[in-house]
Design a protein around this motif. Structure first.
Motif, mmCIF file in Angstrom:
data_model
loop_
_atom_site.group_PDB
_atom_site.id
_atom_site.type_symbol
_atom_site.label_atom_id
_atom_site.label_comp_id
_atom_site.label_asym_id
_atom_site.label_seq_id
_atom_site.Cartn_x
_atom_site.Cartn_y
_atom_site.Cartn_z
ATOM 1 N N LEU A 34 120.838 18.887 -126.977
ATOM 2 C CA LEU A 34 122.193 18.818 -126.431
ATOM 3 C C LEU A 34 122.167 18.764 -124.903
ATOM 4 O O LEU A 34 122.940 18.027 -124.287
ATOM 5 C CB LEU A 34 123.009 20.030 -126.888
ATOM 6 N N TYR A 85 128.999 23.813 -125.550
ATOM 7 C CA TYR A 85 129.456 23.997 -126.933
ATOM 8 C C TYR A 85 130.707 23.168 -127.209
ATOM 9 O O TYR A 85 130.786 22.471 -128.216
ATOM 10 C CB TYR A 85 129.717 25.484 -127.187
ATOM 11 N N TYR A 86 131.676 23.220 -126.303
ATOM 12 C CA TYR A 86 132.921 22.488 -126.519
ATOM 13 C C TYR A 86 132.741 20.978 -126.367
ATOM 14 O O TYR A 86 133.445 20.207 -127.007
ATOM 15 C CB TYR A 86 134.017 22.985 -125.583
ATOM 16 N N TYR A 88 130.236 19.269 -127.410
ATOM 17 C CA TYR A 88 129.614 18.735 -128.620
ATOM 18 C C TYR A 88 130.067 19.492 -129.865
ATOM 19 O O TYR A 88 129.336 19.584 -130.850
ATOM 20 C CB TYR A 88 128.086 18.785 -128.489
ATOM 21 N N TYR A 89 131.264 20.036 -129.808
ATOM 22 C CA TYR A 89 131.809 20.810 -130.928
ATOM 23 C C TYR A 89 131.793 19.974 -132.212
ATOM 24 O O TYR A 89 132.103 18.804 -132.211
ATOM 25 C CB TYR A 89 133.248 21.240 -130.611
ATOM 26 N N CYS A 94 125.379 22.696 -132.320
ATOM 27 C CA CYS A 94 126.265 23.617 -131.612
ATOM 28 C C CYS A 94 126.173 25.037 -132.150
ATOM 29 O O CYS A 94 126.531 25.986 -131.452
ATOM 30 C CB CYS A 94 127.708 23.140 -131.684
ATOM 31 N N VAL A 97 123.982 27.055 -129.916
ATOM 32 C CA VAL A 97 124.647 27.366 -128.658
ATOM 33 C C VAL A 97 125.633 28.510 -128.883
ATOM 34 O O VAL A 97 125.725 29.434 -128.084
ATOM 35 C CB VAL A 97 125.370 26.130 -128.080
ATOM 36 N N LYS A 98 126.330 28.458 -130.006
ATOM 37 C CA LYS A 98 127.296 29.507 -130.330
ATOM 38 C C LYS A 98 126.607 30.869 -130.475
ATOM 39 O O LYS A 98 127.132 31.887 -130.033
ATOM 40 C CB LYS A 98 128.043 29.152 -131.614
#
Length: 133
Positions: A34, A85-86, A88-89, A94, A97-98
Motif C-alpha cells: 500500500l 487506510y482511508y 485504500y479502504y 487495509c 493498517v487498521k
C-alpha cells in the motif's frame, strides 16, 4: 521560533513517544504494498512522502526470519496511517493498517493533546521530526 522547533523535535524523539507494534509478515508485506502504491502518486506532499518512506524503511529493516515484524513507531504516525487506510479502504491489505492504527490508539489516549500539536506544525518541521526517527 527555532526554540519551539527544537522543543518539538526533542518532544517527539523521546522514548515514551514510540510504540512497539508487532505485525505478521503477511501484514507487513500488505502494508509495504500500500505504501508503494501511495508513493507513486504525484500529488503526494513532501510531508506524507517522508512519513511513508520512513515507515517503509522500518518495515524493510525489521524484516527477519521470525513470523512477526516489529515496528518501532512514533505516535505521530497515526494520522499518516489513517490517511493510508482511508485512501485504500475496502481492500484486503487495509486490515493490517487498521490493526496498527488500533494498537497505536489504544496506547495514545493520554497523549492526544501532544499529538494534535504535532499536526499543527509547519511541513518542514514535521519532515525534520519524521526523518530523524
Amino acid at each position: 521560533m527555532c526554540e519551539i522547533i527544537d522543543f518539538y523535535q526533542f518532544k517527539y524523539s523521546r522514548c515514551n513517544y514510540y510504540i512497539n507494534v508487532f505485525i505478521s509478515k503477511e501484514s507487513a508485506e500488505g502494508l509495504k504494498g500500500l505504501i508503494n502504491e501511495r508513493l507513486k502518486d504525484k500529488r503526494l506532499s513532501r510531508e506524507y512522502g517522508c512519513a511513508y518512506i520512513t515507515l517503509k524503511e522500518k518495515i524493510v529493516k525489521s524484516d527477519n526470519n521470525l513470523d512477526l515484524v516489529m515496528l518501532r513507531l512514533n505516535k505521530c504516525y497515526l494520522q499518516y496511517l489513517k490517511d493510508l487506510y482511508y485512501d485504500y479502504y475496502g481492500r484486503e491489505e487495509c486490515l493490517c493498517v487498521k490493526e496498527v492504527i488500533q494498537h497505536i490508539q489504544y496506547f495514545l489516549e493520554e497523549d492526544t493533546d501532544n499529538i494534535n500539536k504535532f499536526y499543527n506544525l509547519k511541513e518542514n518541521t514535521k519532515i525534520n521530526i519524521l526523518s530523524s526517527i
